[in-house]
Design an enzyme around this catalytic site. Sequence first.
Site, PDB file in Angstrom:
ATOM      1  N   LYS A  66      83.049  59.372  28.496  1.00 55.40           N
ATOM      2  CA  LYS A  66      84.243  59.845  29.190  1.00 55.40           C
ATOM      3  C   LYS A  66      84.816  58.753  30.096  1.00 55.40           C
ATOM      4  O   LYS A  66      86.032  58.572  30.177  1.00 55.40           O
ATOM      5  CB  LYS A  66      83.915  61.101  30.000  1.00 55.40           C
ATOM      6  CG  LYS A  66      83.561  62.311  29.137  1.00 55.40           C
ATOM      7  CD  LYS A  66      83.008  63.453  29.969  1.00 55.40           C
ATOM      8  CE  LYS A  66      82.609  64.616  29.084  1.00 55.40           C
ATOM      9  NZ  LYS A  66      81.948  65.708  29.814  1.00 55.40           N
ATOM     10  N   GLN A 110      78.900  68.216  34.567  1.00 54.25           N
ATOM     11  CA  GLN A 110      78.226  68.009  33.295  1.00 54.25           C
ATOM     12  C   GLN A 110      77.055  68.975  33.141  1.00 54.25           C
ATOM     13  O   GLN A 110      76.207  69.083  34.027  1.00 54.25           O
ATOM     14  CB  GLN A 110      77.731  66.555  33.190  1.00 54.25           C
ATOM     15  CG  GLN A 110      77.074  66.209  31.870  1.00 54.25           C
ATOM     16  CD  GLN A 110      78.037  66.354  30.693  1.00 54.25           C
ATOM     17  OE1 GLN A 110      79.189  65.958  30.771  1.00 54.25           O
ATOM     18  NE2 GLN A 110      77.546  66.929  29.614  1.00 54.25           N
ATOM     19  N   ASP A 133      87.728  71.359  32.422  1.00 57.64           N
ATOM     20  CA  ASP A 133      86.823  71.859  31.383  1.00 57.64           C
ATOM     21  C   ASP A 133      87.232  73.254  30.914  1.00 57.64           C
ATOM     22  O   ASP A 133      86.778  73.721  29.870  1.00 57.64           O
ATOM     23  CB  ASP A 133      85.386  71.899  31.905  1.00 57.64           C
ATOM     24  CG  ASP A 133      84.512  70.813  31.274  1.00 57.64           C
ATOM     25  OD1 ASP A 133      84.896  70.273  30.221  1.00 57.64           O
ATOM     26  OD2 ASP A 133      83.448  70.510  31.837  1.00 57.64           O
TER      27      ASP A 133
END
Length: 312
Positions: A66, A110, A133
């Site tokens: 990312k 994460q 997200d």
Amino acid sequence: INSLCNMYIWKKISMKIIDGKKISNDVLDEIKNHVEDRVNNRKKVPHLAAILVGDDGPSQTYVNSKIRACERVGFNSSLFKFNDNINEDELLNEITKINENKEIDGFIVQLPLPSNIDQEKILTQVSPEKDVDGFHPFNYGKMTLGIDTFIPATPSGIVELIKRYKIDLSGKRCLVIGRSQIVGRPISILLSQNQSFANATVTVAHSRSKELETLCINSDLIVSAIGIPKFLKSRMVSDNSIIIDVGISRVDDETSSKGYKIVGDVDFEDFSQRDVMITPVPGGVGPMTISMLLKNTLKACELKDWLLNLIH
């Protein structure tokens, strides 16, 4: 014999690859152009942050990917890394700080998190305006209602592939194998909505579903997110089907320097002589997940611009 050879070659060629790596690069190039336009117009550069708890190898690899993608498109990026002994309250405080940081447009936590931390509690602490997200209940609910919002990156990537390959799903039978909140449920909702890329008749199955092979062979599109290596075999699928493989598993491989290889839910080699459209692993859905996360971050930055203009 010649006719049989010709038939074999025709069938082998007829397997069509849905190239997620190429489409992902196209999306990243488009995002980069947007960022360059923003810079030229003296607008803020989008900023994506990530929280990483512990030393999980795959999570670290994914976060690094990312960060590299951010560099490619011209984003700013930040990594907030914490030891796995951080307690829940401490992590919540760190998320509050990021929520209040005006320089950061979007951030992700994460997963997975250590077992001593309530994952749902953490995800709901993320500001909906920065939830790139798409996991916050506010954004998840808007997605379910068909209201424009941040869509979870992997389902969003699947939708982008369907759009860019001009796959017509209207009235088609779609089977989603897997019911996770991250992939299975959201993609089943998206594909059933009254949208130009969707309008499918969607069935959601899982590891305990009866007559799963029958469901597969009667489907026009299969999205497999069950997490079982090489689960889907060619005998389970009809010709002209579309197969989206979301699975990512490590399997032992003595021929690899790493001692393993990455495979999906689909037995890819088993489909080499079948007339299907299929995403490979790697190079299919995986790259799309990162590009759509960055697309959500750009969207978050642009929404902030809109709100500031509205205030002034």
